[in-house]
Design a protein around this motif. Structure first.
Motif, PDB file in Angstrom:
ATOM      1  N   ALA A 160       0.723  -1.325   0.086  1.00 19.66           N
ATOM      2  CA  ALA A 160       0.042   0.052   0.040  1.00 19.66           C
ATOM      3  C   ALA A 160       0.812   1.224  -0.151  1.00 19.66           C
ATOM      4  O   ALA A 160       1.862   1.304   0.744  1.00 19.66           O
ATOM      5  CB  ALA A 160      -0.792   0.080   1.331  1.00 19.66           C
ATOM      6  N   ARG A 161       0.481   2.152  -0.805  1.00 20.71           N
ATOM      7  CA  ARG A 161       1.091   3.639  -0.751  1.00 20.71           C
ATOM      8  C   ARG A 161       0.109   4.761  -0.323  1.00 20.71           C
ATOM      9  O   ARG A 161      -0.820   4.754  -1.074  1.00 20.71           O
ATOM     10  CB  ARG A 161       1.618   3.754  -2.191  1.00 20.71           C
ATOM     11  CG  ARG A 161       2.594   3.001  -2.552  1.00 20.71           C
ATOM     12  CD  ARG A 161       4.218   3.395  -2.206  1.00 20.71           C
ATOM     13  NE  ARG A 161       4.344   4.756  -2.711  1.00 20.71           N
ATOM     14  CZ  ARG A 161       4.886   4.790  -4.116  1.00 20.71           C
ATOM     15  NH1 ARG A 161       5.151   3.829  -4.922  1.00 20.71           N
ATOM     16  NH2 ARG A 161       5.012   6.072  -4.344  1.00 20.71           N
ATOM     17  N   PRO A 162       0.803   5.521   0.521  1.00 20.00           N
ATOM     18  CA  PRO A 162      -0.315   6.519   0.618  1.00 20.00           C
ATOM     19  C   PRO A 162      -0.646   7.680  -0.092  1.00 20.00           C
ATOM     20  O   PRO A 162       0.489   7.838  -0.962  1.00 20.00           O
ATOM     21  CB  PRO A 162       0.349   7.250   2.082  1.00 20.00           C
ATOM     22  CG  PRO A 162       1.920   6.833   1.881  1.00 20.00           C
ATOM     23  CD  PRO A 162       1.941   5.263   1.426  1.00 20.00           C
ATOM     24  N   ILE A 163      -1.699   8.121  -0.450  1.00 20.64           N
ATOM     25  CA  ILE A 163      -1.663   9.006  -1.506  1.00 20.64           C
ATOM     26  C   ILE A 163      -2.181  10.417  -0.922  1.00 20.64           C
ATOM     27  O   ILE A 163      -1.777  11.526  -1.471  1.00 20.64           O
ATOM     28  CB  ILE A 163      -3.138   8.728  -2.374  1.00 20.64           C
ATOM     29  CG1 ILE A 163      -2.786   7.375  -3.368  1.00 20.64           C
ATOM     30  CG2 ILE A 163      -3.424   9.541  -3.525  1.00 20.64           C
ATOM     31  CD1 ILE A 163      -4.013   6.708  -4.043  1.00 20.64           C
ATOM     32  N   THR A 164      -3.225  10.705   0.141  1.00 12.79           N
ATOM     33  CA  THR A 164      -3.586  11.590   0.612  1.00 12.79           C
ATOM     34  C   THR A 164      -4.285  11.595   2.085  1.00 12.79           C
ATOM     35  O   THR A 164      -4.356  10.551   2.298  1.00 12.79           O
ATOM     36  CB  THR A 164      -4.407  12.498  -0.344  1.00 12.79           C
ATOM     37  OG1 THR A 164      -4.640  13.991   0.280  1.00 12.79           O
ATOM     38  CG2 THR A 164      -5.755  11.820  -0.306  1.00 12.79           C
ATOM     39  N   SER A 165      -4.357  12.686   2.623  1.00 15.36           N
ATOM     40  CA  SER A 165      -4.699  12.439   4.018  1.00 15.36           C
ATOM     41  C   SER A 165      -5.874  13.531   4.405  1.00 15.36           C
ATOM     42  O   SER A 165      -5.588  14.659   3.994  1.00 15.36           O
ATOM     43  CB  SER A 165      -3.899  12.277   5.328  1.00 15.36           C
ATOM     44  OG  SER A 165      -2.846  13.354   5.150  1.00 15.36           O
ATOM     45  N   LEU A 287      -0.219   5.900 -13.180  1.00 15.78           N
ATOM     46  CA  LEU A 287      -0.793   7.208 -13.379  1.00 15.78           C
ATOM     47  C   LEU A 287      -1.331   7.599 -12.115  1.00 15.78           C
ATOM     48  O   LEU A 287      -1.191   8.844 -11.962  1.00 15.78           O
ATOM     49  CB  LEU A 287      -2.174   6.709 -14.337  1.00 15.78           C
ATOM     50  CG  LEU A 287      -3.062   7.803 -14.338  1.00 15.78           C
ATOM     51  CD1 LEU A 287      -2.578   8.997 -15.213  1.00 15.78           C
ATOM     52  CD2 LEU A 287      -4.418   7.508 -15.022  1.00 15.78           C
ATOM     53  N   ALA A 288      -1.870   6.703 -11.311  1.00 16.65           N
ATOM     54  CA  ALA A 288      -2.455   7.080  -9.843  1.00 16.65           C
ATOM     55  C   ALA A 288      -1.299   7.864  -8.835  1.00 16.65           C
ATOM     56  O   ALA A 288      -1.370   8.540  -7.881  1.00 16.65           O
ATOM     57  CB  ALA A 288      -3.362   6.033  -9.294  1.00 16.65           C
ATOM     58  N   LEU A 289      -0.078   7.160  -8.998  1.00 17.85           N
ATOM     59  CA  LEU A 289       1.100   7.424  -8.344  1.00 17.85           C
ATOM     60  C   LEU A 289       2.270   7.784  -9.202  1.00 17.85           C
ATOM     61  O   LEU A 289       3.283   7.116  -9.569  1.00 17.85           O
ATOM     62  CB  LEU A 289       1.741   6.056  -7.416  1.00 17.85           C
ATOM     63  CG  LEU A 289       0.641   5.509  -6.621  1.00 17.85           C
ATOM     64  CD1 LEU A 289       1.262   4.128  -5.969  1.00 17.85           C
ATOM     65  CD2 LEU A 289       0.264   6.367  -5.483  1.00 17.85           C
ATOM     66  N   PRO A 290       2.152   9.022  -9.690  1.00 15.54           N
ATOM     67  CA  PRO A 290       3.149   9.536 -10.639  1.00 15.54           C
ATOM     68  C   PRO A 290       4.509   9.780  -9.811  1.00 15.54           C
ATOM     69  O   PRO A 290       4.598  10.153  -8.830  1.00 15.54           O
ATOM     70  CB  PRO A 290       2.764  11.019 -10.903  1.00 15.54           C
ATOM     71  CG  PRO A 290       1.931  11.354  -9.889  1.00 15.54           C
ATOM     72  CD  PRO A 290       1.168   9.842  -9.534  1.00 15.54           C
ATOM     73  N   GLY A 291       5.570   9.235 -10.742  1.00 17.32           N
ATOM     74  CA  GLY A 291       7.000   9.399 -10.011  1.00 17.32           C
ATOM     75  C   GLY A 291       7.203   8.113  -9.137  1.00 17.32           C
ATOM     76  O   GLY A 291       8.455   7.911  -8.707  1.00 17.32           O
ATOM     77  N   GLY A 292       6.238   7.156  -8.907  1.00  9.84           N
ATOM     78  CA  GLY A 292       6.595   5.735  -8.134  1.00  9.84           C
ATOM     79  C   GLY A 292       6.822   4.774  -9.063  1.00  9.84           C
ATOM     80  O   GLY A 292       7.008   4.931 -10.159  1.00  9.84           O
ATOM     81  N   ASN A 293       7.061   3.431  -8.569  1.00 11.00           N
ATOM     82  CA  ASN A 293       7.282   2.295  -9.131  1.00 11.00           C
ATOM     83  C   ASN A 293       5.960   1.835  -9.566  1.00 11.00           C
ATOM     84  O   ASN A 293       4.940   2.185  -9.227  1.00 11.00           O
ATOM     85  CB  ASN A 293       8.175   1.473  -8.534  1.00 11.00           C
ATOM     86  CG  ASN A 293       7.695   1.185  -6.953  1.00 11.00           C
ATOM     87  OD1 ASN A 293       6.384   0.870  -7.118  1.00 11.00           O
ATOM     88  ND2 ASN A 293       8.589   0.739  -6.345  1.00 11.00           N
ATOM     89  N   SER A 294       5.802   0.607 -10.337  1.00 14.88           N
ATOM     90  CA  SER A 294       4.849   0.063 -10.539  1.00 14.88           C
ATOM     91  C   SER A 294       4.051  -1.017  -9.707  1.00 14.88           C
ATOM     92  O   SER A 294       3.360  -1.525  -9.983  1.00 14.88           O
ATOM     93  CB  SER A 294       4.927  -0.900 -11.966  1.00 14.88           C
ATOM     94  OG  SER A 294       5.522  -0.022 -12.944  1.00 14.88           O
ATOM     95  N   ALA A 295       4.310  -0.466  -8.456  1.00 15.51           N
ATOM     96  CA  ALA A 295       3.548  -1.269  -7.479  1.00 15.51           C
ATOM     97  C   ALA A 295       2.784  -0.400  -6.397  1.00 15.51           C
ATOM     98  O   ALA A 295       3.687   0.617  -6.172  1.00 15.51           O
ATOM     99  CB  ALA A 295       4.378  -2.435  -6.585  1.00 15.51           C
ATOM    100  N   PRO A 296       1.906  -0.376  -5.628  1.00 16.21           N
ATOM    101  CA  PRO A 296       1.255   0.646  -4.770  1.00 16.21           C
ATOM    102  C   PRO A 296       2.470   0.592  -3.625  1.00 16.21           C
ATOM    103  O   PRO A 296       3.069  -0.244  -3.274  1.00 16.21           O
ATOM    104  CB  PRO A 296       0.214  -0.101  -4.196  1.00 16.21           C
ATOM    105  CG  PRO A 296      -0.466  -1.237  -5.574  1.00 16.21           C
ATOM    106  CD  PRO A 296       0.846  -1.367  -5.995  1.00 16.21           C
TER     107      PRO A 296
END
Length: 296
Positions: A160-165, A287-296
């Motif tokens: 899991a990767r945090p997006i916003t809070s 797309l949802a995590l720009p700048g990240g890798n290909s896993a949440p």
């Protein structure tokens, strides 16, 4: 036995409904029913107990389901490898969502994703038991991805990767004894009656955990299943609520007060740690995590 039979069985097992499975697959219900019957005939076992109002998996169906999903994942891996040579992505994604949580612009993301990957079908499923239900559905393979919230550490079964809070705030009606407070502590709320979501929803778990850590009890008198309506009960004098700030932002005749020692409500993009990630899922995550890798 063919691939479509396995896809039909997996879809019906996920929905526990031939009608919803047909909608999910965008084909006629009769075709799904015939495909599952054909599979049962070839295997010589019944996969679903149809004697009740809602169908359920038989023991044989429970045993077969994880193996079928492994087989479908393997087929999708072959498909992805072929698509990489053609520079086109097809397939489908099932994404779980929390109802009325607007911190992530999911429609905007889906619009951009469809523009970039028109060959991928995306199906959304609303959380039936809050974030706890989404965690379970990721683990069983019902979902490929989920936007969910968590209280405490990320479960070992997930990536899991945090997006916003959003900060948690106390929501009280105008004229309440705490309405003019600049901040409150949990001990200030011992005498209050609370409006909250049912157990299993992340905002409820965040608050329950905070009260437990403080060694305090509280009284939840009204439970609502939609976080977007909870503050309206406060407006009508039915209690107070501890909610993410976004859930009460547009509600009139209430005050939103910062609360000490209650963690923020954080939205994550999550996937199962053990399931294979398809090319379509990787594209959505990128797309949802720009700048990240290909896993949440």
């Amino acid at each position: 036995m063919d691939l479509r039979q396995l896809e039909f069985f997996s879809a019906v097992a996920g929905e526990l409904s031939f009608t919803r499975a047909a909608d999910r697959l965008t084909i006629a219900q009769s075709a799904v029913s015939a495909g599952v019957r054909s599979l049962e005939g070839e295997l010589g076992v019944e996969l679903f107990d149809r004697s009740r109002r809602q169908i359920r998996l038989t023991g044989a169906g429970d045993l077969l389901l994880p193996k079928v999903r492994e087989a479908l994942d393997a087929v999708n891996e072959v498909r992805d490898a072929a698509q990489e040579t053609a520079h086109a992505i097809t397939g489908s994604i099932v994404i779980g969502l929390m109802t009325s949580v607007t911190l992530v612009d999911v429609p905007g993301l889906l619009g951009l994703f469809r523009t970039g990957h028109p060959g991928v079908g995306v199906r959304l499923r609303a959380a039936r038991r809050g974030s706890a239900g989404l965690v379970d559905d990721l683990a069983t393979g019902e979902l490929d991805l989920a936007f969910l919230a968590l209280s405490g550490p990320v479960p070992a079964s997930l990536i899991a990767r945090p997006i916003t809070s959003s900060p948690m705030v106390l929501v009280v009606p105008d004229g309440h004894r705490l309405a003019t407070a600049r901040t409150v502590g949990l001990a200030d709320l011992a005498a209050e009656e609370f409006i909250d979501l049912p157990p299993g929803y992340a905002s409820r778990q965040i608050v329950d955990d905070a009260f437990t850590m403080a060694g305090l009890d509280r009284r939840v008198m009204i439970e609502v299943s939609d976080i977007g309506t909870a503050a309206e009960y406060v407006t009508n004098g039915l209690g107070v609520a501890l909610l993410p700030e976004f859930a009460a932002r547009e509600v009139r005749e209430v005050r939103r007060i910062p609360v000490d020692t209650v963690p923020d409500f954080t939205v994550y993009l999550a996937a199962s740690r053990t399931r294979r990630v398809s090319a379509a899922v990787r594209a959505f995550v990128d797309l949802a995590l720009p700048g990240g890798n290909s896993a949440p």
